[in-house]
Every structure is written in C-alpha cells, then in structure tokens.
Design an enzyme around this catalytic site. Structure first.
Site, mmCIF file in Angstrom:
data_model
loop_
_atom_site.group_PDB
_atom_site.id
_atom_site.type_symbol
_atom_site.label_atom_id
_atom_site.label_comp_id
_atom_site.label_asym_id
_atom_site.label_seq_id
_atom_site.Cartn_x
_atom_site.Cartn_y
_atom_site.Cartn_z
ATOM 1 N N ARG A 28 -21.369 -45.043 63.738
ATOM 2 C CA ARG A 28 -22.288 -45.478 64.749
ATOM 3 C C ARG A 28 -22.408 -44.501 65.963
ATOM 4 O O ARG A 28 -21.557 -43.688 66.274
ATOM 5 C CB ARG A 28 -21.209 -46.706 65.496
ATOM 6 C CG ARG A 28 -21.914 -47.202 66.834
ATOM 7 C CD ARG A 28 -21.131 -48.359 67.190
ATOM 8 N NE ARG A 28 -21.511 -49.507 66.426
ATOM 9 C CZ ARG A 28 -21.695 -50.768 66.964
ATOM 10 N NH1 ARG A 28 -21.103 -50.863 68.091
ATOM 11 N NH2 ARG A 28 -22.108 -51.802 66.223
ATOM 12 N N ARG A 76 -20.663 -60.654 59.307
ATOM 13 C CA ARG A 76 -20.707 -58.990 59.356
ATOM 14 C C ARG A 76 -19.546 -58.642 58.340
ATOM 15 O O ARG A 76 -19.910 -57.499 57.752
ATOM 16 C CB ARG A 76 -20.336 -58.694 60.827
ATOM 17 C CG ARG A 76 -21.096 -58.921 62.004
ATOM 18 C CD ARG A 76 -22.754 -58.320 61.704
ATOM 19 N NE ARG A 76 -22.416 -56.851 61.554
ATOM 20 C CZ ARG A 76 -22.281 -55.845 62.398
ATOM 21 N NH1 ARG A 76 -22.158 -56.135 63.563
ATOM 22 N NH2 ARG A 76 -22.208 -54.583 61.936
ATOM 23 N N CYS A 105 -26.829 -60.854 67.912
ATOM 24 C CA CYS A 105 -26.015 -59.882 67.326
ATOM 25 C C CYS A 105 -24.537 -59.968 67.959
ATOM 26 O O CYS A 105 -23.659 -59.580 67.319
ATOM 27 C CB CYS A 105 -26.584 -58.612 66.989
ATOM 28 S SG CYS A 105 -27.143 -58.023 68.564
ATOM 29 N N GLN A 134 -26.107 -55.346 60.392
ATOM 30 C CA GLN A 134 -26.411 -56.605 61.052
ATOM 31 C C GLN A 134 -27.174 -57.497 60.541
ATOM 32 O O GLN A 134 -27.251 -58.718 60.539
ATOM 33 C CB GLN A 134 -26.731 -56.098 62.698
ATOM 34 C CG GLN A 134 -26.976 -57.368 63.600
ATOM 35 C CD GLN A 134 -25.643 -58.231 63.939
ATOM 36 O OE1 GLN A 134 -24.743 -57.607 64.291
ATOM 37 N NE2 GLN A 134 -25.630 -59.532 63.702
ATOM 38 N N HIS A 164 -30.011 -51.076 63.079
ATOM 39 C CA HIS A 164 -28.633 -51.950 62.894
ATOM 40 C C HIS A 164 -28.759 -52.535 61.384
ATOM 41 O O HIS A 164 -28.620 -53.888 61.680
ATOM 42 C CB HIS A 164 -28.445 -52.804 63.834
ATOM 43 C CG HIS A 164 -27.191 -52.965 64.095
ATOM 44 N ND1 HIS A 164 -25.968 -52.367 63.369
ATOM 45 C CD2 HIS A 164 -26.431 -53.756 65.189
ATOM 46 C CE1 HIS A 164 -24.680 -53.022 63.733
ATOM 47 N NE2 HIS A 164 -24.996 -53.802 64.784
HETATM 48 N N1 NVA Z 1 -29.022 -53.392 71.084
HETATM 49 C C1 NVA Z 1 -27.664 -53.526 71.253
HETATM 50 C C2 NVA Z 1 -27.000 -53.847 69.904
HETATM 51 C C3 NVA Z 1 -25.571 -54.274 69.762
HETATM 52 C C4 NVA Z 1 -25.054 -54.745 68.845
HETATM 53 C C5 NVA Z 1 -27.119 -52.119 71.582
HETATM 54 O O1 NVA Z 1 -27.568 -51.080 70.926
HETATM 55 O O2 NVA Z 1 -26.240 -51.785 72.399
HETATM 56 N N1 CP Z 2 -23.106 -56.524 66.771
HETATM 57 C C1 CP Z 2 -22.478 -55.648 66.939
HETATM 58 O O1 CP Z 2 -22.848 -54.584 66.211
HETATM 59 O O2 CP Z 2 -21.237 -55.857 67.567
HETATM 60 P P1 CP Z 2 -20.343 -54.667 68.173
HETATM 61 O O3 CP Z 2 -20.904 -53.794 69.034
HETATM 62 O O4 CP Z 2 -19.008 -55.271 68.492
HETATM 63 O O5 CP Z 2 -20.092 -54.146 66.671
#
Ligand code: NVA
Ligand code: CP
Length: 330
Positions: A106, A315, A270, A136, A133
């Site tokens: 990530r 998830r 999400c 997700q 993502h």
């Molecule tokens: N768009 C958000 C998604 C979090 C799961 C981010 O990148 O922070």
């Molecule tokens: N939806 C998601 O990716 O959540 P986290 O940022 O908690 O992993």
C-alpha cells in the site's frame, strides 16, 4: 486462465471471467469460514505486508486471511522499513522476494507497485495506490452480488472525487462486469480521459454503460447503489479541504438521495467515513468549516440501506481469494 503466480495490481489486468472466478472463490471461502471448515490452502508460506500509508481494514483483512490460509504474515509499517528511503523499490523487491511467497503493498504511485511486482519474482498484491484500490472493488462486488444476485446491469453511482483510486477502480470494475457506472461530480473530478477511453472500449465488449454527470438529481435515478468515499485522500495536502468541501457538498449522500434513487437502492462506502464528529479529523473540520458530516450524513450511514459493514467484512474473504488463487497451483 490460471492466476497462479500472477500479481494483482489493477483490475485492468484481469478478464471478467477472472474477476468472476475470484468472487466465486471468495464466496466459497466465506461459506467455509462461517461453517468452521478449515481451509489452510497455503500452509507454511509467509507473506510481507508493506504499508507506506495507514490502514485498518486492508491490513487486518490480509493478516486474518493469511492466518486462515495457514500463512505467516510480517507487517512493515509506514515508518519501519528502508523502502524508498534508504533502499530502492527494485532492491527491496528482490530482498522480499527471496524471503516471502507474496507481498502486499500500500502506498503512493501505481508505478511503485508495478515496479515492485516486476522485480519481486513472487506475486504482489495492490493494497491501495493513489490510482487504484482493486481489492476493495472485489469486496464491493461480492457485497453487491450478495444483495442483488448479479452484477451485470446494476447501476452504481459514484458521488465525489472520481479521479482518485476509488472512482477509477469502480469505473474499471463496472466496465469489466457489464454494469452501469455513473461518476457524479463537478467535471474536474471525473476520471482522466485516457482511462475513460480504455473503459469505454471494455464497455463496448461487456455491455457496460459509463456516464459522467454533474447533476446529482439526474444521476441517482433508478440506481441500485450510491457509493462515496472521503473527499480528501491519504497523502493529499491539508490545503485542499476548503475547495473540496465547497465543491463536493452538493454530492453528499443523504436519505433524500437514497429515496430519490429508488426503493431498493443501497449505500456503500469503502470506509473510513466522515459521517459524524466522533473522529479527530471530523472534529477539526467542524471547527474550521462548521459541518458535522462530509461525504455522507450520519442518518444515511446508519440507515437500513447502508451495507458498509458487510462490505468491510468482505474485504477479508476477497483478499483471501486473491492470495489463494495466486499462491496455490491449480
Ligand atoms: N480514497 C481513499 C480510500 C481509502 C480506503 C484514500 O486513498 O485515502
Ligand atoms: N477501505 C480501506 O482500504 O480501509 P483501510 O484504509 O482501513 O485499509
């Protein structure tokens, strides 16, 4: 096609049949988990979880899924490894690839996870980049399938910043699965033209419909899913809040929007979500801008139409399927 030893970096790399197979596998693994049937398909393997951004769901999903599959996960937190700071991505990939059977990453640019996969020699799974993502979306699609019994033809309206990881990935996923995707936002928040064209050519094959609309009253009509995400994503500067709040507030998901969409329309997100003042950031935003929720009202979030916690649970089941499909020879 076998997914054995393949990396999972973005949905564009997978066919509709691959995505369906992963969802079927996730549903079966979920059934086994609920029935208490062991499924230690990856016994004795080890995986690395590299997080350059914070996480609750993704990290926990990978760790629990790894344990259920009989694997040993090692977590590298956003400050605790040499990656990118003292050691290049290519070098890190070659080190981790010697020790682990698979690597979750990530972080920031999609090119980083692509480079990691290029050098690692083991499957790499994208746990979120700025652009995509994909794990997700598998969870979202499993949840939609559970609710409506199908994906094809389902109308999903994404309200908010559709240029980022969630908007991009949902558009790709909907195009692949023959769904009706609407990005609903001011025009500057639509996905980039190149990705739209790629998805339009996929849609021509799958029967998907892709629309881009700045009028929420028009966009939500007859939708089965209203989906939103935070207005400011991880890694973005603090200065963007004011403009985002001003421009995206008309696209907030409310009970009225859900009702306008139709009687069977559900709310998805999400997560994490800013729907009340029970978070540090939520309180700071209230103090600065006087709003008590952002992308979704507390009422809509807590309503019967909200399926966000089914989505969050999924998830784990879908990430488990991705790991099993790419680590176990079929
Ligand atoms: N768009 C958000 C998604 C979090 C799961 C981010 O990148 O922070
Ligand atoms: N939806 C998601 O990716 O959540 P986290 O940022 O908690 O992993």
């Amino acid at each position: 096609m076998s997914l054995y030893q393949k990396s999972f970096l973005k949905l564009l790399d997978f066919s509709p049949a691959d995505i369906t197979a992963l969802l079927d596998m996730a549903a079966e693994l979920k059934r086994q988990k609920k029935a208490g049937i062991p499924h230690r398909l990856c016994e004795g393997k080890s995986i690395a979880l590299v997080f350059e951004k914070t996480s609750t769901r993704t990290r926990c999903a990978f760790e629990v899924a790894a344990a259920d599959l009989g694997m040993h996960p090692v977590y590298l937190d956003p400050t605790g490894s040499q990656i990118g700071k003292k050691e290049s991505i290519a070098d890190t990939a070659r080190v981790l690839g010697r020790m682990f059977d698979g690597i979750e990453y990530r972080g920031y640019g999609q090119e980083i996870v692509e480079e990691l996969a290029h050098h690692a020699g083991v499957p790499v799974w994208n746990g979120l980049t700025n652009e995509y993502h994909p794990t997700q979306i598998l969870a979202d699609f499993l949840t939609i399938r559970e609710r409506f019994g199908r994906l094809h033809g389902i109308k999903l309206v994404y309200m908010g910043d559709a240029r980022y990881n969630m908007g991009n990935s949902l558009m790709v996923g909907c195009a692949k699965m023959g769904m009706h995707f609407v990005a609903c936002a001011p025009k500057e928040y639509f996905p980039n033209q190149e990705l739209i064209e790629t998805c339009e050519s996929i849609a021509a094959e799958t029967g998907a419909i892709l629309e881009f609309c700045d009028n929420p009253d028009v966009a939500v009509r007859d939708a089965q899913v209203l989906y939103t995400d935070v207005w400011v994503s991880m890694g973005e500067p603090d200065e963007v809040w004011e403009k985002r709040i001003r421009e995206l507030s008309p696209y907030r998901i409310t009970m009225q929007r859900l009702e306008q969409a139709g009687p069977d329309c559900v709310f998805m997100h999400c997560l994490p979500a800013f729907h009340d003042l029970k978070t540090t950031v939520g309180k700071q935003i209230y103090e600065r801008f006087g709003i008590s929720c952002m992308e979704v009202t507390d009422e809509a979030f807590e309503s019967e139409r909200s399926i966000v916690f089914d989505e969050a649970e999924n998830r784990m089941h879908t990430i488990k399927a991705v790991m099993a499909a790419t680590l176990v020879e079929d």
